[in-house]
Design a protein around this motif. Structure first.
Motif, PDB file in Angstrom:
ATOM      1  N   ARG A   1       0.844  -1.216   0.000  1.00 24.76           N
ATOM      2  CA  ARG A   1       0.000   0.000   0.000  1.00 24.76           C
ATOM      3  C   ARG A   1       0.869   1.251   0.000  1.00 24.76           C
ATOM      4  N   PRO A   2       0.564   2.224  -0.869  1.00 23.62           N
ATOM      5  CA  PRO A   2       1.321   3.473  -0.815  1.00 23.62           C
ATOM      6  C   PRO A   2       1.098   4.179   0.527  1.00 23.62           C
ATOM      7  N   ARG A   3       2.056   4.997   0.891  1.00 25.41           N
ATOM      8  CA  ARG A   3       1.959   5.622   2.217  1.00 25.41           C
ATOM      9  C   ARG A   3       1.578   7.102   2.105  1.00 25.41           C
ATOM     10  N   VAL A   4       0.750   7.561   3.047  1.00 22.62           N
ATOM     11  CA  VAL A   4       0.434   8.997   3.148  1.00 22.62           C
ATOM     12  C   VAL A   4       0.790   9.498   4.535  1.00 22.62           C
ATOM     13  N   LEU A   5       1.141  10.764   4.605  1.00 24.78           N
ATOM     14  CA  LEU A   5       1.451  11.414   5.882  1.00 24.78           C
ATOM     15  C   LEU A   5       0.868  12.806   5.841  1.00 24.78           C
ATOM     16  N   SER A   6       0.231  13.224   6.934  1.00 24.01           N
ATOM     17  CA  SER A   6      -0.182  14.623   7.023  1.00 24.01           C
ATOM     18  C   SER A   6      -0.336  15.012   8.488  1.00 24.01           C
ATOM     19  N   GLY A   7      -0.469  16.309   8.731  1.00 25.95           N
ATOM     20  CA  GLY A   7      -0.583  16.789  10.108  1.00 25.95           C
ATOM     21  C   GLY A   7      -1.495  17.991  10.216  1.00 25.95           C
ATOM     22  N   ILE A   8      -1.937  18.224  11.453  1.00 23.45           N
ATOM     23  CA  ILE A   8      -2.777  19.400  11.706  1.00 23.45           C
ATOM     24  C   ILE A   8      -2.356  20.030  13.031  1.00 23.45           C
ATOM     25  N   GLN A   9      -2.412  21.349  13.097  1.00 18.58           N
ATOM     26  CA  GLN A   9      -1.965  22.048  14.299  1.00 18.58           C
ATOM     27  C   GLN A   9      -3.029  22.051  15.384  1.00 18.58           C
ATOM     28  N   PRO A  10      -2.582  21.906  16.640  1.00 15.22           N
ATOM     29  CA  PRO A  10      -3.542  21.967  17.751  1.00 15.22           C
ATOM     30  C   PRO A  10      -3.592  23.390  18.303  1.00 15.22           C
ATOM     31  N   THR A  11      -3.853  24.372  17.458  1.00 15.77           N
ATOM     32  CA  THR A  11      -3.710  25.743  17.953  1.00 15.77           C
ATOM     33  C   THR A  11      -5.026  26.402  18.323  1.00 15.77           C
ATOM     34  N   ALA A  12      -5.945  26.461  17.388  1.00  8.65           N
ATOM     35  CA  ALA A  12      -7.119  27.305  17.636  1.00  8.65           C
ATOM     36  C   ALA A  12      -8.173  26.633  18.513  1.00  8.65           C
ATOM     37  N   GLY A  13      -7.983  25.376  18.891  1.00  9.27           N
ATOM     38  CA  GLY A  13      -9.058  24.656  19.575  1.00  9.27           C
ATOM     39  C   GLY A  13      -9.866  23.928  18.526  1.00  9.27           C
ATOM     40  N   SER A  14     -10.911  24.610  18.029  1.00 14.06           N
ATOM     41  CA  SER A  14     -11.759  23.953  17.027  1.00 14.06           C
ATOM     42  C   SER A  14     -11.091  23.926  15.650  1.00 14.06           C
ATOM     43  N   PHE A  15     -11.272  22.852  14.916  1.00 13.47           N
ATOM     44  CA  PHE A  15     -10.919  22.845  13.490  1.00 13.47           C
ATOM     45  C   PHE A  15     -11.924  23.749  12.782  1.00 13.47           C
ATOM     46  N   HIS A  16     -11.499  24.344  11.662  1.00  8.28           N
ATOM     47  CA  HIS A  16     -12.467  25.099  10.877  1.00  8.28           C
ATOM     48  C   HIS A  16     -12.838  24.307   9.618  1.00  8.28           C
ATOM     49  N   LEU A  17     -13.844  24.816   8.927  1.00  4.77           N
ATOM     50  CA  LEU A  17     -14.373  24.079   7.777  1.00  4.77           C
ATOM     51  C   LEU A  17     -13.316  23.878   6.682  1.00  4.77           C
ATOM     52  N   GLY A  18     -12.410  24.830   6.541  1.00  2.00           N
ATOM     53  CA  GLY A  18     -11.322  24.695   5.551  1.00  2.00           C
ATOM     54  C   GLY A  18     -10.395  23.539   5.908  1.00  2.00           C
ATOM     55  N   ASN A  19     -10.042  23.418   7.184  1.00  5.32           N
ATOM     56  CA  ASN A  19      -9.206  22.283   7.619  1.00  5.32           C
ATOM     57  C   ASN A  19      -9.900  20.966   7.291  1.00  5.32           C
ATOM     58  N   TYR A  20     -11.206  20.928   7.594  1.00  8.43           N
ATOM     59  CA  TYR A  20     -11.933  19.675   7.406  1.00  8.43           C
ATOM     60  C   TYR A  20     -12.070  19.322   5.923  1.00  8.43           C
ATOM     61  N   LEU A  21     -12.608  20.261   5.136  1.00  9.08           N
ATOM     62  CA  LEU A  21     -12.859  19.931   3.720  1.00  9.08           C
ATOM     63  C   LEU A  21     -11.570  19.847   2.915  1.00  9.08           C
ATOM     64  N   GLY A  22     -10.587  20.686   3.260  1.00  3.11           N
ATOM     65  CA  GLY A  22      -9.340  20.707   2.507  1.00  3.11           C
ATOM     66  C   GLY A  22      -8.428  19.533   2.835  1.00  3.11           C
ATOM     67  N   ALA A  23      -8.493  19.060   4.079  1.00  3.72           N
ATOM     68  CA  ALA A  23      -7.522  18.034   4.472  1.00  3.72           C
ATOM     69  C   ALA A  23      -8.154  16.823   5.171  1.00  3.72           C
ATOM     70  N   VAL A  24      -8.743  17.040   6.327  1.00  2.00           N
ATOM     71  CA  VAL A  24      -9.117  15.915   7.195  1.00  2.00           C
ATOM     72  C   VAL A  24     -10.077  14.924   6.520  1.00  2.00           C
TER      73      VAL A  24
END
Ligand code: AQP
Length: 332
Positions: A1-24
């Motif tokens: 299986r090919p491998r993927v890696l990504s990360g998200i910052q724990p800064t603002a508390g809540s994720f925003h819609l851009g984080n969710y739709l763009g990445a998560v």
């Protein structure tokens, strides 16, 4: 299986819609087809000042949101960046391979330091993309699912992987960005010329997933559109409406053309009212699931402990190879 890696910052508390739709959202899909590594990037978070107690709480909160969004620790490796010291170790090597001018060309640094004032911006913020290079290369990732704003950093990663390989011998996989065209950039609801962002958006332009659903519905209803009345996807002439159509389309898995047809002859009010409902239906269970995970910090911590162990096994092997290649004397 090919491998993927990504990360998200724990800064603002809540994720925003851009984080969710763009990445998560892509992360959730990719755990089915890829060997997936996802992390909460607390080392990146401290490139701007953080209150220690908040950082700790937000790291658990980010983990809870990732699980609520659908990450399954049986299907992916979920961990906290600082639990894997190899990230900082490989970053040092990568810092020494990066030109000062090359790092200075990173547009995200230019934007963020301009906003903070160059005296207040830290050296950590400047070298942040190089830590990101290390994050990706440690796992020999083939693809990196991110939003459009990260494209330049993935390019830098490719350049440095090739530079290292060319100088010291084949060591790192050269990764590709995985950026879905439709959701690569979710725009601010009040100013559809800028990306939705926790630091640049006004509260009315930013949808935080953990906000009160009623407030979220209100923000959708007061989104900026244009003086025309036709509901049509046209990012040049109708950026506001197009952004709403993108959000609507991805959250409901309906094609944009189908939505245009559905709203033919109807006004913006109808589109906004329906999208507000779609949004409420999405965020309400998301908030509940996040709270359930938060209520059980022991389970969260044990998921992260297992994730760190799996991550370190891979990262440790890559780092040892890189240390050897650059000529560090092995510790006996
Ligand atoms: N508006 C967006 N559209 C699409 N994708 C986006 N991402 C962020 N904003 C958008 C993607 O979310 C992932 C996590 O990003 P992050 O942890 O780096 O968060 P961030 O960049 O700090 O989020 P912001 O809001 O963009 O922060 P500021 O304002 O500080 O720059 C990434 O894959 C990112 O591409």
């Amino acid at each position: 299986r090919p491998r993927v890696l990504s990360g998200i910052q724990p800064t603002a508390g809540s994720f925003h819609l851009g984080n969710y739709l763009g990445a998560v959202r892509q992360w959730v899909a990719l755990q089915e087809s890829h060997d997936a590594f996802y992390m909460v990037v607390d080392l990146h978070a401290i490139t701007v000042p953080q209150e220690p107690a908040d950082l700790r709480a937000n790291t658990r909160l980010a983990t809870a949101q990732l699980l609520a969004a659908g990450l399954d620790p049986e299907r992916c490796t979920l961990f906290v960046q600082s639990h894997v010291p190899e990230h900082a170790q490989l970053a040092w090597i990568m810092n020494c391979l990066t030109g000062f001018g090359e790092a200075s060309r990173m547009t995200q640094f230019k934007d963020k330091s301009a906003r903070q004032g160059s005296d207040r911006a830290s050296v950590g913020l400047f070298t942040y993309p190089i830590l990101q290079v290390a994050d990706i290369l440690l796992y020999q990732a083939n693809e990196v699912p991110v939003g459009e704003d990260q494209r330049q950093h993935i390019e830098l990663t490719r350049d440095l992987a090739e530079r290292f390989n060319g100088r010291f011998g084949e060591t790192f996989t050269v990764p590709k960005p995985y950026i879905l065209k439709e959701t690569a950039k979710i725009f601010d609801l009040q100013d559809p010329s800028i990306k939705m962002s926790k630091s640049a958006s006004t509260p009315k332009g930013l949808i935080n997933l953990l906000d009160d659903p009623k407030a979220t519905a209100k923000k959708v209803k007061s989104a900026v559109t244009d003086t025309d009345t036709v509901i049509r996807y046209d990012t040049d002439l109708k950026p506001g409406v197009s952004n709403l159509l993108t959000i609507y389309s991805t959250l409901t898995r309906t094609g944009v053309a189908e939505l245009e047809e559905k709203y033919a002859g109807k006004g913006y009010g109808a589109l906004k009212t329906d999208l507000a409902e779609v949004m409420v239906d999405f965020v309400t269970p998301f908030r509940e699931r996040t709270q359930q995970y938060l209520d059980d910090p022991e389970t969260l911590d044990s998921i992260l402990a297992k994730g760190a162990e799996k991550a370190r096994a891979v990262a440790g092997e890559t780092l040892a190879q890189a240390y050897d290649r650059v000529g560090f004397l092995p510790a006996k």
